[in-house]
Design a protein around this motif. Structure first.
Motif, PDB file in Angstrom:
ATOM      1  N   THR A 148      16.070  28.892 -18.850  1.00  0.00           N
ATOM      2  CA  THR A 148      16.271  29.706 -17.754  1.00  0.00           C
ATOM      3  C   THR A 148      15.050  30.772 -17.465  1.00  0.00           C
ATOM      4  OG1 THR A 148      18.977  30.743 -18.324  1.00  0.00           O
ATOM      5  CG2 THR A 148      17.659  31.971 -17.065  1.00  0.00           C
ATOM      6  N   ALA A 149      14.699  30.091 -15.676  1.00  0.00           N
ATOM      7  CA  ALA A 149      13.358  31.118 -15.394  1.00  0.00           C
ATOM      8  C   ALA A 149      13.809  31.891 -14.093  1.00  0.00           C
ATOM      9  CB  ALA A 149      12.441  29.968 -14.657  1.00  0.00           C
ATOM     10  N   GLU A 150      13.365  33.511 -14.248  1.00  0.00           N
ATOM     11  CA  GLU A 150      13.869  34.012 -13.574  1.00  0.00           C
ATOM     12  C   GLU A 150      13.038  34.856 -12.861  1.00  0.00           C
ATOM     13  OE1 GLU A 150      15.669  37.166 -15.977  1.00  0.00           O
ATOM     14  OE2 GLU A 150      18.005  35.682 -14.787  1.00  0.00           O
ATOM     15  N   ALA A 151      12.218  34.743 -11.436  1.00  0.00           N
ATOM     16  CA  ALA A 151      11.490  35.932 -10.900  1.00  0.00           C
ATOM     17  C   ALA A 151      11.280  37.422 -11.323  1.00  0.00           C
ATOM     18  CB  ALA A 151      11.958  35.892  -8.780  1.00  0.00           C
ATOM     19  N   ARG A 201      -1.976  26.929 -14.394  1.00  0.00           N
ATOM     20  CA  ARG A 201      -1.529  28.076 -13.189  1.00  0.00           C
ATOM     21  C   ARG A 201      -0.229  27.786 -13.217  1.00  0.00           C
ATOM     22  NH1 ARG A 201      -3.794  28.020  -8.765  1.00  0.00           N
ATOM     23  NH2 ARG A 201      -2.858  30.788  -7.777  1.00  0.00           N
ATOM     24  N   LEU A 202       0.403  26.815 -13.567  1.00  0.00           N
ATOM     25  CA  LEU A 202       2.323  26.419 -14.127  1.00  0.00           C
ATOM     26  C   LEU A 202       2.773  27.150 -14.093  1.00  0.00           C
ATOM     27  CD1 LEU A 202       2.051  22.646 -14.676  1.00  0.00           C
ATOM     28  CD2 LEU A 202       1.746  23.133 -12.368  1.00  0.00           C
ATOM     29  N   ASP A 203       3.830  27.860 -14.098  1.00  0.00           N
ATOM     30  CA  ASP A 203       5.095  29.034 -14.374  1.00  0.00           C
ATOM     31  C   ASP A 203       5.531  28.605 -16.012  1.00  0.00           C
ATOM     32  OD1 ASP A 203       4.714  31.298 -12.226  1.00  0.00           O
ATOM     33  OD2 ASP A 203       5.522  28.687 -11.289  1.00  0.00           O
ATOM     34  N   ALA A 204       5.353  27.668 -16.576  1.00  0.00           N
ATOM     35  CA  ALA A 204       6.113  26.509 -17.728  1.00  0.00           C
ATOM     36  C   ALA A 204       5.972  25.215 -17.620  1.00  0.00           C
ATOM     37  CB  ALA A 204       7.573  27.186 -17.702  1.00  0.00           C
ATOM     38  N   TRP A 205       5.746  24.915 -19.045  1.00  0.00           N
ATOM     39  CA  TRP A 205       5.336  23.429 -19.340  1.00  0.00           C
ATOM     40  C   TRP A 205       6.356  22.903 -20.633  1.00  0.00           C
ATOM     41  CZ3 TRP A 205       1.617  20.314 -18.519  1.00  0.00           C
ATOM     42  CH2 TRP A 205       0.155  21.354 -18.110  1.00  0.00           C
ATOM     43  N   PHE A 229       6.897  34.367 -13.015  1.00  0.00           N
ATOM     44  CA  PHE A 229       8.894  33.601 -13.294  1.00  0.00           C
ATOM     45  C   PHE A 229       8.606  33.823 -15.052  1.00  0.00           C
ATOM     46  CE2 PHE A 229       8.776  31.848  -9.780  1.00  0.00           C
ATOM     47  CZ  PHE A 229      10.096  31.405  -9.598  1.00  0.00           C
ATOM     48  N   ALA A 230       9.583  34.333 -15.016  1.00  0.00           N
ATOM     49  CA  ALA A 230       9.511  34.630 -16.592  1.00  0.00           C
ATOM     50  C   ALA A 230      10.842  33.863 -17.764  1.00  0.00           C
ATOM     51  CB  ALA A 230      10.207  36.428 -17.283  1.00  0.00           C
ATOM     52  N   CYS A 231      10.195  33.606 -18.416  1.00  0.00           N
ATOM     53  CA  CYS A 231      11.539  32.419 -18.851  1.00  0.00           C
ATOM     54  C   CYS A 231      11.968  32.836 -20.419  1.00  0.00           C
ATOM     55  CB  CYS A 231      11.153  30.864 -19.339  1.00  0.00           C
ATOM     56  SG  CYS A 231      10.082  30.213 -18.202  1.00  0.00           S
ATOM     57  N   ARG A 232      13.645  32.162 -20.851  1.00  0.00           N
ATOM     58  CA  ARG A 232      14.459  32.759 -21.908  1.00  0.00           C
ATOM     59  C   ARG A 232      14.922  31.403 -22.697  1.00  0.00           C
ATOM     60  NH1 ARG A 232      17.087  35.363 -18.708  1.00  0.00           N
ATOM     61  NH2 ARG A 232      19.904  34.668 -18.819  1.00  0.00           N
ATOM     62  N   GLU A 233      14.705  31.066 -23.224  1.00  0.00           N
ATOM     63  CA  GLU A 233      15.058  29.753 -24.083  1.00  0.00           C
ATOM     64  C   GLU A 233      16.188  29.963 -25.002  1.00  0.00           C
ATOM     65  OE1 GLU A 233      12.884  30.948 -27.857  1.00  0.00           O
ATOM     66  OE2 GLU A 233      12.401  30.882 -25.491  1.00  0.00           O
TER      67      GLU A 233
END
Length: 423
Positions: free
Chosen positions: A237-240, A193-197, A245-249
């Motif tokens: 970049t991680a945005e609430a 249940r983490l937001d990113a890896w 959180f949604a991430c874009r790379e």
């Protein structure tokens, strides 16, 4: 906290040799450029951090190789971390299978901005203006062959309503073929249940999941012909968004040396100067297309197609002379021709040759039959090559198998065509 940015790098393999290149392949200047390539990628990584000022830098394992003892690599890494300390940029580092915890030099003092995860799960809370902005979870490989599913040890901190990231060097089920260390499934990563890896180990850049964001950045410098194209790191970049959180790379190239495999079609080409023209055209296109991070292309050229020049191209001296001329050609970017592979075929009607009732037809039918039965080909080779191995000192030669044996069969087929047709 609405957003944060981090740079994710892995698999730098500092100070390790390029594979598939011998000393005879390159002069001293080229050897020096290759030797320094992984360190150039490292310095570019620190340069980017200084320019972009991310909230933190993640190093997801295999930064150096235990087998090289990597004193130079670890000191270069320490110097770079000192640069980032001066910028206020934290560094989070998990060890992998090539740089397990016991390979770290005990006599190097790491600056205070560096967090090195241990053999059990650890968490570090990152603050901005006194408020928590991220929890970075991580674990290192304690030994060179880590067989545990380390992903199962990660769990979200429920009392922290900020971005939470896992740092792990591992093999995710279904990823490109690699040695299976710290194996896990995608479901195991999601269950934490983490937001990113931020993962390491697989040398190809790939995003396994968008939410949670799970990514391999690939290695920072390709080390052989099968690690072709630009290599580097990810700026994430991680945005609430919607309670999470949604991430874009963004991919950022780092490696100065890039590998390329170029296929040159020679179907019906019957002039050697036309072959050279096509080779030069392919090299020109490749160098013009290279990005600004590339300072050297190492290229494998593959000649394919049915051509009357097949037997001429298969002569070692022909390939040698072509390579020498290509190395002297003026190109927009330095190029080293690693090898010139001849995968052409004679310009003959193979189906008609197979029907012939003569020695050539018999030889081609035998080759075709062996090609269809790998076990029969292996047995045939072992029997026919037995005299060679019987009189060879132990360890000097190894019996060909698999693709190598298939290539030898092709060579034999084309040699029969060349000799028995008298061309």
């Amino acid at each position: 906290m609405n957003s944060l940015r981090y740079i994710h790098a892995a698999d730098l393999h500092l100070d390790t040799p390029f594979l598939g290149l011998t000393r005879s392949d390159a002069g001293e200047a080229l050897q020096a450029q290759l030797r320094d390539a992984t360190f150039t990628a490292l310095q570019r990584l620190f340069d980017l951090c200084e320019q972009l000022r991310p909230d933190f830098l993640v190093l997801a394992g295999d930064i150096y190789n235990q087998e090289e003892h990597s004193v130079k690599a670890q000191l270069a890494l320490r110097d770079g971390c000192l640069r980032l300390q001066a910028c206020g940029i934290p560094v989070f580092w998990a060890h992998g299978n090539h740089d397990p915890l016991d390979s770290r030099l005990k006599t190097v003092d790491w600056p205070g901005n560096v967090t090195i995860f241990g053999p059990e799960p650890g968490q570090h809370v990152l603050y901005r203006d006194g408020a928590p902005v991220a929890v970075i979870h991580g674990i290192s490989h304690a030994r060179i062959r880590e067989a545990r599913n380390l992903a199962l040890l990660f769990h979200r901190q429920p009392d922290m309503a900020c971005f939470q990231l896992g740092v792990l060097h591992c093999s995710v089920e279904g990823s490109p073929a690699q040695d299976r260390y710290a194996p896990c499934a995608l479901a195991d990563l999601r269950a934490a249940r983490l937001d990113a890896w931020a993962l390491g180990h697989v040398h190809e850049r790939r995003v396994l999941s968008r939410r949670p964001f799970i990514a391999y950045p690939g290695n920072t410098q390709g080390r052989h012909i099968h690690e072709d194209g630009p290599r580097g790191c990810l700026l994430v970049t991680a945005e609430a968004c919607d309670g999470g959180f949604a991430c874009r790379e963004t991919f950022l190239p780092l490696g100065p040396v890039q590998w390329r495999r170029l296929v040159i079609a020679l179907e019906a080409v019957d002039r050697l100067d036309a072959v050279e023209d096509r080779l030069l055209e392919a090299l020109g296109t490749a160098t013009e297309a290279a990005d600004a991070s590339c300072t050297l292309l190492v290229v494998r050229l593959c000649l394919r197609g049915r051509t009357p020049l097949d037997s001429l191209l298969r002569r070692p001296e022909t390939c040698r002379d072509l390579r020498e001329r290509l190395h002297q050609a003026p190109l927009p970017l330095p190029v080293h021709i690693k090898d010139l592979c001849v995968e052409t075929a004679p310009a003959v009607d193979m189906a008609a040759c197979l029907q012939r009732q003569d020695l050539l037809g018999e030889a081609l039918r035998l080759a075709e039959g062996l090609e269809r039965q790998p076990e029969a080909l292996a047995a045939f080779a072992e029997e026919e090559l037995a005299p060679l191995f019987r009189h060879c000192p132990a360890g000097m030669l190894t019996m060909p198998e698999g693709e190598e044996l298939e290539r030898l069969l092709d060579e034999a087929r084309y040699l029969c065509l060349d000799m028995l047709e008298g061309k």
